[in-house]
Design an enzyme around this catalytic site. Structure first.
Site, PDB file in Angstrom:
ATOM      1  N   SER A 191       0.849  -1.192   0.000  1.00 35.64           N
ATOM      2  CA  SER A 191       0.000   0.000   0.000  1.00 35.64           C
ATOM      3  C   SER A 191       0.880   1.236   0.000  1.00 35.64           C
ATOM      4  O   SER A 191       1.999   1.207   0.524  1.00 35.64           O
ATOM      5  CB  SER A 191      -0.910   0.005   1.236  1.00 35.64           C
ATOM      6  N   TYR A 228      -1.965  -0.852  10.319  1.00 35.28           N
ATOM      7  CA  TYR A 228      -2.026  -1.135   8.886  1.00 35.28           C
ATOM      8  C   TYR A 228      -0.817  -0.551   8.166  1.00 35.28           C
ATOM      9  O   TYR A 228      -0.144  -1.225   7.378  1.00 35.28           O
ATOM     10  CB  TYR A 228      -3.318  -0.557   8.308  1.00 35.28           C
TER      11      TYR A 228
END
Length: 754
Positions: A622, A635
């Site tokens: 990501s 995350y």
């Protein structure tokens, strides 16, 4: 195997039509009667031909996938003159009786086809394998009716020159068993009397059509012919009568075979009786899973192959028998069979009761080397001055006692058809050995079919293979979101797709979507999961190494191995109002987003090394990995670790496997990462106006637009954008790129490399 009939309920009205139908079903013991007068009566003459073809092809005891031809001579309106003209509708090149539609049939002016005989006879040299015979194939296009683009079959003259309205040419195991027996001619006479005429082997073509024309003139009462070492052809002036005649002739041969087979002891003494015992199913599948990736690598040195395994009772009865080595060495008889199965299979004399897997691998390696030498010798012994270059010398069929059969092909359909054809060959050998002695085609005749210039021309006309043809791609996370999109993207480019998800139902749903869109493929062979089509759905928990291994073993059983893996699975745990998540959710985040990626790559590495074929591992990280922000601490840091993992795995798996990653950003629409509550939370966070009763789609559109406006390209990031980047990394388009993370974020300058 006979066609039984269920008892009729007492309230059921038995009409004369139904009585006739049921009577016909009882008439045949070894084939299934499927003709329905009510259905056929509603069809046009051409439609009745399709109907007849489909119901013949449905019964595998009648013909094999892609094998055989049917035809009807039908009066049509000539588009030029408006008058009635007789047109031969005949299954075209490459069609399959079971699945054919009208577009799979060529249509030719019958009188012009007959007229081609004058051209043929005018040649100074004519006969089987002459230049004029091959040249005649190109002449069929000049007889085309109504601009039909379907290419004509090499068997067209067999149908045109027989002076009957309807012709069925099939490849029944029972009839081929008669055709492939040493005393085929006398057996034909014994079984059929004067109804069926025996003809000696001759390669299909124009001259064989003339031979059948002569048979019909010399034997006007004959209803068919056994084509030596090839199959059955029969005719009638009524289409239903032709269909029923096909069943009658096949059933008669099968009945004779089974009578003789039983008299000799049946299954207990088939093929000389058993020499080895089959391993139990669990053990067989474990050994297959262990050896298949290595075997796939061995046979894929020139071009990659996809595998199919068959380990049912019938194939094991043959492979485990005393006579299997002798019969396997003889090869197959029917031309359709050996075009797929090659001149012979590789039989490996491994004792499943006393030898282990390493011993099997040694015998396979020696067997493969010997097979390649034998194939080269066969080619050099039989080749002509103008023969095409030698093709891949690896076997397409392998027979291993105790385990079963492995068939190889360029894709799943071809490997399943190859397995199907060798199943047919085994039944042919069983029948021939029961009534006489099985003989194969002479090697020169087999070579002249395999390396026929017309066959080579057909191969050369095949379209270029797609970028992921012959490859198996595992997509982990394929049940939804980016993974689902990746699965659909790669199958479009020819890949076989293993859809993997923690939720097995979701994985299977994606695989079903693909099969529905692209078709299940052809061929009816394959045991267990190996009977799959271009996609299969499997479950795996990427935080559990044993679960990953079970999944990869299933992939080996399904396709023989795999080439690449794309992991799109991941987790985002929304924080509470303070911006934190529980400690166990922190651990879960790292377990899935980091450790899971490592376990997949590390467990797959052993299979990649066994295969020895280059592959790709594409992970999903990501842009959050390099953009610090509030509210997604677990995350973001897990994705930063995943970014570093990409480089580490690239080093570990080099040079065999390239490892890269795709780094998405804010893929809202269609993403499993953005359920309604997270969308609402983000809208609140960014103070974007919304109402609680607003449709979810409207909410996600607002959030997607907000994220898009933050980028340099001002465009929403879609699932398709991510899938395209993943697809490119799975191909050779970036063949020199490894250890890299490619962002697909629309241009977030905060994520630029520093």
């Amino acid at each position: 195997m006979g066609g039984g009939v269920r008892p009729i309920p007492s309230t059921f009205e038995v009409t004369p039509l139904i009585r006739t139908y049921l009577s016909n079903m009882h008439k045949y013991q070894f084939v299934t009667y499927l003709w329905d007068d009510a259905a056929a009566s509603k069809l046009s003459p051409a439609g009745r031909l399709i109907y007849r073809s489909n119901i013949l092809g449905t019964d595998q005891r009648i013909t094999n996938t892609g094998g055989g031809n049917t035809s009807s001579k039908i009066l049509e309106k000539d588009p030029l003159t408006g008058g009635d003209v007789e047109v031969l509708w005949v299954k075209g090149s490459g069609g399959d009786l079971r699945t054919s539609k009208l577009e799979n049939f060529s249509s030719l002016y019958q009188d012009r086809l007959i007229g081609l005989q004058n051209v043929y006879h005018a040649a100074p040299e004519k006969g089987p394998k002459t230049a004029i015979e091959d040249a005649m194939v190109g002449m069929y296009a000049h007889t085309t009716f109504n601009l039909n683009p379907r290419a004509s079959s090499i068997d067209t003259p067999l149908h045109s020159f027989v002076p009957f309205k309807h012709v069925d040419h099939t490849h029944p195991n029972a009839a081929i068993a008669v055709a492939a027996s040493k005393n085929s001619e006398s057996l034909t006479k014994k079984i059929y009397g004067d109804d069926v005429i025996w003809t000696q082997w001759q390669r299909p073509g124009f001259d064989l059509g003339l031979q059948l024309q002569a048979v019909c003139r010399q034997h006007p009462a004959a209803r068919g012919a056994i084509l030596g070492q090839h199959g059955l052809i029969n005719w009638a002036d009524d289409d239903k009568e032709c269909y029923e005649l096909s069943l009658e002739l096949i059933d008669k041969a099968a009945a004779y075979i089974e009578e003789q087979y039983s008299a000799k002891g049946g299954d207990a003494t088939a093929f000389g009786g058993p020499k080895y015992q089959a391993l139990d199913e669990t053990k067989r599948r474990a050994v297959f899973a262990a050896i298949l990736p290595w075997l796939r690598g061995q046979v894929s040195q020139q071009k990659r192959f996809i595998g199919t395994i068959q380990d049912d009772e019938k194939i094991l009865r043959f492979i485990n028998s005393n006579d299997a080595p002798r019969l396997a060495e003889l090869g197959t008889s029917c031309p359709d069979h050996f075009l797929r199965t090659k001149i012979k299979p590789l039989y490996v004399d491994w004792n499943p009761q006393s030898e282990d897997v390493p011993a099997l691998e040694l015998k396979l390696a020696a067997g493969l080397a010997k097979y390649r030498q034998d194939y080269a010798a066969y080619y050099n012994r039989c080749k002509h001055a103008n023969s095409p270059a030698m093709r891949d010398p690896n076997p397409t069929v392998m027979l291993i006692p105790g385990l079963g059969m492995i068939a190889w092909g360029k894709d799943k359909s071809e490997s399943r058809v190859t397995a199907e054809f060798y199943n047919c060959a085994v039944e042919v050998m069983r029948g021939a050995e029961a009534i006489d002695e099985y003989i194969a085609l002479p090697q020169q005749e087999a070579f002249d079919i395999e390396y026929w210039l017309l066959e080579e021309a057909k191969l050369q006309r095949m379209p270029a293979e797609k970028s992921l043809a012959r490859q198996v791609v595992c997509v982990v996370g394929a049940g939804s979101g980016i993974g689902k999109e990746v699965a659909h993207r790669v199958v479009k480019e020819g890949a076989h797709v293993v859809c993997v998800d923690l939720n097995k139902e979701a994985a299977e749903a994606t695989a079903k979507e693909i099969a529905t869109k692209y078709g299940p493929g052809i061929g009816v062979a394959g045991s267990g999961i190996s009977g799959c089509g271009p996609a299969v759905g499997l479950a795996a928990n990427i935080t559990d190494r044993a679960s990953i291994r079970r999944m990869l073993d299933e992939v080996a059983l399904a396709y023989g191995g795999f080439d690449s893996i794309a992991v799109t699975a991941g987790i985002f745990v929304p924080p509470d109002t303070t911006g934190h998540i529980p400690d166990d959710k922190w651990g879960l985040t790292f377990s899935i987003n980091v450790t899971g990626l490592y376990l997949v790559g590390d467990e797959a590495a052993s299979t990649w090394r066994k295969q020895g074929l280059r592959g790709n591992l594409v992970l999903t990280t990501s842009v959050n990995a390099v953009v610090g922000k509030k509210g997604s601490l677990a995350y973001d840091t897990s994705k930063a670790a995943a970014n570093h993992l990409v480089g580490e795995l690239a080093i570990e798996l080099a040079p065999l496997v390239r490892v890269n990653a795709v780094a998405p950003a804010t893929v809202v629409q269609g993403s499993a990462m953005f359920p309604r509550d997270r969308v609402i939370g983000s809208l609140s966070k960014y103070k974007i106006p919304y109402s609680e009763d607003e449709e979810t789609e409207s909410l996600t559109t607002k959030l997607a637009k907000f994220y898009a406006d933050r980028t340099l390209t001002k465009s929403p990031i879609t699932l398709a954008d991510q899938a395209e980047a993943c697809y490119i990394l799975l191909t050779n388009q970036l063949s020199k790129t490894t250890g890299q993370v490619i962002t697909v974020d629309g241009g977030l300058h905060e994520a630029f490399l520093r």
